[in-house]
Design an enzyme around this catalytic site. Structure first.
Site, mmCIF file in Angstrom:
data_model
loop_
_atom_site.group_PDB
_atom_site.id
_atom_site.type_symbol
_atom_site.label_atom_id
_atom_site.label_comp_id
_atom_site.label_asym_id
_atom_site.label_seq_id
_atom_site.Cartn_x
_atom_site.Cartn_y
_atom_site.Cartn_z
ATOM 1 N N ASN A 84 0.828 -1.219 0.000
ATOM 2 C CA ASN A 84 0.000 0.000 0.000
ATOM 3 C C ASN A 84 0.862 1.269 0.000
ATOM 4 O O ASN A 84 0.351 2.363 0.187
ATOM 5 C CB ASN A 84 -0.966 0.018 1.197
ATOM 6 C CG ASN A 84 -0.241 0.202 2.515
ATOM 7 O OD1 ASN A 84 0.980 0.095 2.582
ATOM 8 N ND2 ASN A 84 -0.984 0.490 3.573
ATOM 9 N N VAL A 100 -2.944 -4.813 3.604
ATOM 10 C CA VAL A 100 -3.145 -6.172 4.128
ATOM 11 C C VAL A 100 -4.115 -6.222 5.318
ATOM 12 O O VAL A 100 -4.473 -7.310 5.776
ATOM 13 C CB VAL A 100 -1.814 -6.864 4.526
ATOM 14 C CG1 VAL A 100 -0.944 -7.111 3.308
ATOM 15 C CG2 VAL A 100 -1.078 -6.082 5.613
ATOM 16 N N TYR A 114 4.762 -2.491 17.720
ATOM 17 C CA TYR A 114 5.543 -3.320 16.801
ATOM 18 C C TYR A 114 5.950 -4.641 17.473
ATOM 19 O O TYR A 114 5.665 -5.724 16.965
ATOM 20 C CB TYR A 114 6.780 -2.537 16.376
ATOM 21 C CG TYR A 114 7.665 -3.213 15.356
ATOM 22 C CD1 TYR A 114 7.306 -3.240 14.011
ATOM 23 C CD2 TYR A 114 8.881 -3.782 15.725
ATOM 24 C CE1 TYR A 114 8.127 -3.835 13.060
ATOM 25 C CE2 TYR A 114 9.710 -4.368 14.780
ATOM 26 C CZ TYR A 114 9.331 -4.392 13.450
ATOM 27 O OH TYR A 114 10.153 -4.982 12.516
ATOM 28 N N ARG A 154 16.170 4.686 10.437
ATOM 29 C CA ARG A 154 16.998 3.703 11.134
ATOM 30 C C ARG A 154 18.464 4.142 11.069
ATOM 31 O O ARG A 154 18.849 4.965 10.257
ATOM 32 C CB ARG A 154 16.783 2.307 10.538
ATOM 33 C CG ARG A 154 15.491 1.707 11.032
ATOM 34 C CD ARG A 154 15.185 0.373 10.406
ATOM 35 N NE ARG A 154 14.591 0.520 9.087
ATOM 36 C CZ ARG A 154 14.153 -0.474 8.334
ATOM 37 N NH1 ARG A 154 14.268 -1.712 8.771
ATOM 38 N NH2 ARG A 154 13.610 -0.265 7.144
HETATM 39 P P1 NAD Z 1 10.036 -1.157 4.845
HETATM 40 O O1 NAD Z 1 9.300 -0.142 5.658
HETATM 41 O O2 NAD Z 1 11.013 -0.674 3.828
HETATM 42 O O3 NAD Z 1 9.008 -2.108 4.081
HETATM 43 C C1 NAD Z 1 7.727 -2.414 4.545
HETATM 44 C C2 NAD Z 1 6.776 -2.473 3.348
HETATM 45 O O4 NAD Z 1 5.458 -2.829 3.818
HETATM 46 C C3 NAD Z 1 6.625 -1.110 2.656
HETATM 47 O O5 NAD Z 1 6.718 -1.264 1.266
HETATM 48 C C4 NAD Z 1 5.253 -0.639 3.083
HETATM 49 O O6 NAD Z 1 4.659 0.249 2.161
HETATM 50 C C5 NAD Z 1 4.503 -1.957 3.220
HETATM 51 N N1 NAD Z 1 3.332 -1.868 4.089
HETATM 52 C C6 NAD Z 1 3.244 -1.299 5.325
HETATM 53 N N2 NAD Z 1 2.006 -1.412 5.805
HETATM 54 C C7 NAD Z 1 1.272 -2.074 4.863
HETATM 55 C C8 NAD Z 1 -0.089 -2.489 4.768
HETATM 56 N N3 NAD Z 1 -0.955 -2.235 5.759
HETATM 57 N N4 NAD Z 1 -0.492 -3.145 3.653
HETATM 58 C C9 NAD Z 1 0.381 -3.391 2.636
HETATM 59 N N5 NAD Z 1 1.676 -3.024 2.679
HETATM 60 C C10 NAD Z 1 2.125 -2.367 3.772
HETATM 61 O O7 NAD Z 1 10.729 -2.132 5.888
HETATM 62 P P2 NAD Z 1 11.714 -3.379 5.681
HETATM 63 O O8 NAD Z 1 12.967 -3.098 6.401
HETATM 64 O O9 NAD Z 1 11.774 -3.768 4.251
HETATM 65 O O10 NAD Z 1 10.943 -4.498 6.519
HETATM 66 C C11 NAD Z 1 10.143 -5.470 5.876
HETATM 67 C C12 NAD Z 1 9.686 -6.514 6.885
HETATM 68 O O11 NAD Z 1 10.814 -7.114 7.521
HETATM 69 C C13 NAD Z 1 8.796 -5.949 7.998
HETATM 70 O O12 NAD Z 1 7.773 -6.882 8.268
HETATM 71 C C14 NAD Z 1 9.734 -5.837 9.166
HETATM 72 O O13 NAD Z 1 9.056 -5.949 10.394
HETATM 73 C C15 NAD Z 1 10.684 -6.998 8.927
HETATM 74 N N6 NAD Z 1 11.983 -6.766 9.575
HETATM 75 C C16 NAD Z 1 12.910 -5.938 8.998
HETATM 76 C C17 NAD Z 1 14.123 -5.716 9.645
HETATM 77 C C18 NAD Z 1 15.198 -4.854 9.054
HETATM 78 O O14 NAD Z 1 16.223 -4.648 9.712
HETATM 79 N N7 NAD Z 1 15.089 -4.347 7.841
HETATM 80 C C19 NAD Z 1 14.363 -6.308 10.892
HETATM 81 C C20 NAD Z 1 13.379 -7.107 11.455
HETATM 82 C C21 NAD Z 1 12.204 -7.349 10.771
HETATM 83 N N1 UDP Z 2 20.167 5.408 16.666
HETATM 84 C C1 UDP Z 2 21.036 6.487 16.792
HETATM 85 N N2 UDP Z 2 20.881 7.521 15.936
HETATM 86 C C2 UDP Z 2 19.957 7.551 14.945
HETATM 87 C C3 UDP Z 2 19.073 6.438 14.810
HETATM 88 C C4 UDP Z 2 19.221 5.392 15.700
HETATM 89 O O1 UDP Z 2 21.907 6.499 17.671
HETATM 90 O O2 UDP Z 2 19.899 8.530 14.183
HETATM 91 C C5 UDP Z 2 20.336 4.263 17.582
HETATM 92 C C6 UDP Z 2 19.043 3.808 18.267
HETATM 93 O O3 UDP Z 2 18.847 4.534 19.476
HETATM 94 C C7 UDP Z 2 19.333 2.349 18.519
HETATM 95 C C8 UDP Z 2 20.217 1.937 17.345
HETATM 96 O O4 UDP Z 2 20.734 3.149 16.806
HETATM 97 O O5 UDP Z 2 20.064 2.172 19.709
HETATM 98 C C9 UDP Z 2 19.456 1.188 16.251
HETATM 99 O O6 UDP Z 2 18.312 1.940 15.946
HETATM 100 P P1 UDP Z 2 17.354 1.590 14.713
HETATM 101 O O7 UDP Z 2 16.245 2.597 14.724
HETATM 102 O O8 UDP Z 2 18.157 1.469 13.465
HETATM 103 O O9 UDP Z 2 16.794 0.131 15.003
HETATM 104 P P2 UDP Z 2 16.347 -0.675 16.302
HETATM 105 O O10 UDP Z 2 17.305 -1.792 16.371
HETATM 106 O O11 UDP Z 2 16.434 0.203 17.526
HETATM 107 O O12 UDP Z 2 14.950 -1.071 16.001
#
Ligand code: NAD
Ligand code: UDP
Length: 308
Positions: free
Chosen positions: A29, A54, A140, A181
């Site tokens: 979305n 979703v 979350y 992030r």
């Molecule tokens: P992201 O925000 O780039 O991607 C999330 C995607 O989901 C986006 O394209 C967003 O538009 C879509 N989305 C959000 N709400 C929606 C909805 N209601 N309906 C349809 N689409 C929707 O984040 P990401 O880093 O790519 O993360 C993707 C997945 O991986 C997430 O479920 C996240 O919790 C999980 N995850 C990511 C990390 C990471 O470090 N990147 C770590 C742990 C878990």
């Molecule tokens: N953080 C930081 N500066 C920033 C963004 C994040 O120091 O501009 C720190 C945040 O407080 C955390 C770590 O970096 O301790 C990782 O943060 P992130 O948001 O990437 O992911 P998290 O693992 O906390 O979900």
């Protein structure tokens, strides 16, 4: 089907699946993702995109589901926390219902956040975690914990073919410029010669996995035998303090930025590092790309983006 397919991880996943000859339906979305992340895939006849939230049921015919839809950055998932919980929980119910009807295999993108601010280090899958149920991160963390519960109950009650991975901090090209992030924040700030915003005293740790390694792990899990349902940790066990990360980014970008200290956000986990023994044993997978190499790739991506 990849829900969240226009996001950071989802778009890399769609691309890798298409390259392997699969047909891919991307459902998104555009809450935090964008068409820009997948526009290079649009000409591929095996790729289809559906704008859909979703939180509402979806009627399509697919044989495998990767459930990635959900904002992942604390800034974005805290912007509308009620919507975040709905996306994770209602979204899980909808895609699990779809998987049940279709007898499709379904993989849930869970997270290291289910461990909360952990007392056990490194975090092993058997650790139940320490999560605040009423804090700013709870929409979350508790949402993702509830989704895991739903996945297991659909497995126990309806024999749905489930897989759960717990993803630890992953970074790389295509993270949104304003993702919020830490890796993208530091790199973008460094490239613009703006102050590096270090939260707290910078001693908190994270373990960062480069996106290509993560995508390989995700697909290995999807392709694994039916008995392996998880949860399985995926990430990189190299552990760095946020101060170390800031210094690395400054060195690799050659930036003149200075570090400024800002308040530590509520419930910010103090340390995080995956125990990867299960993934190594069951998936024969371990990450290959070290932080420095992954940062160089990511810095090049943002440099180009900022110049263009
Ligand atoms: P992201 O925000 O780039 O991607 C999330 C995607 O989901 C986006 O394209 C967003 O538009 C879509 N989305 C959000 N709400 C929606 C909805 N209601 N309906 C349809 N689409 C929707 O984040 P990401 O880093 O790519 O993360 C993707 C997945 O991986 C997430 O479920 C996240 O919790 C999980 N995850 C990511 C990390 C990471 O470090 N990147 C770590 C742990 C878990
Ligand atoms: N953080 C930081 N500066 C920033 C963004 C994040 O120091 O501009 C720190 C945040 O407080 C955390 C770590 O970096 O301790 C990782 O943060 P992130 O948001 O990437 O992911 P998290 O693992 O906390 O979900």
């Amino acid at each position: 089907m990849v829900t969240g397919g226009a996001g950071f991880l989802g778009s890399h996943l769609c691309e890798k699946l298409l390259n392997a000859g699969e047909e891919v339906l991307c459902v998104d979305n555009y809450y935090t993702g964008s068409l820009r992340n997948i526009e290079h895939l649009l000409a591929n006849p095996s790729f289809e995109v559906k704008r859909h939230d979703v939180c509402f049921p979806l009627y399509v015919e697919v044989d495998r589901i990767y459930n990635f839809a959900c904002p992942a950055s604390p800034v974005h998932y805290q912007y509308d926390p009620v919507k975040t919980t709905k996306t994770i929980v209602q979204g899980a119910i909808n895609v699990l219902g779809l998987a049940k009807r279709l007898h499709a295999r379904i993989l849930q993108a869970s997270t290291s956040e289910v461990y909360g601010d952990p007392e056990v280090h490194p975090q092993h899958e058997s650790y139940w975690g320490r999560v605040n149920p009423i804090g700013l991160r709870s929409c979350y963390d508790e949402g993702k914990r509830c989704a895991e519960t739903l996945f297991f109950d659909y497995w126990r009650q309806y024999s749905v073919d489930i897989k759960i991975i717990r993803i630890f901090n992953t970074y790389g090209p295509r993270m949104h410029l304003n993702d919020g992030r830490v890796v993208s924040n530091f790199i973008v700030q460094a490239l613009k010669n703006e102050s590096i915003t270090l939260y707290g005293d910078g001693s908190q740790t994270r373990s960062f996995c480069y996106v290509d390694d993560m995508i390989d792990g995700i697909i290995s899990m999807m392709d694994s035998p039916v008995e392996l349902i998880g949860p399985v940790n995926l990430g990189n066990s190299g552990e760095f303090s946020m101060m170390e990360l800031a210094e690395k980014v400054l060195t690799l970008t050659g930036s003149k930025s200075r570090i400024v200290f800002q308040n530590l956000p509520e419930d910010d986990p103090k340390q995080r590092k995956p125990d990867l023994a299960l993934a190594e044993r069951e998936l024969d997978w371990s990450p290959k790309i070290c932080l420095e190499d992954g940062l160089k790739e990511t810095i090049s991506y943002y440099r180009e983006l900022l110049q263009g």
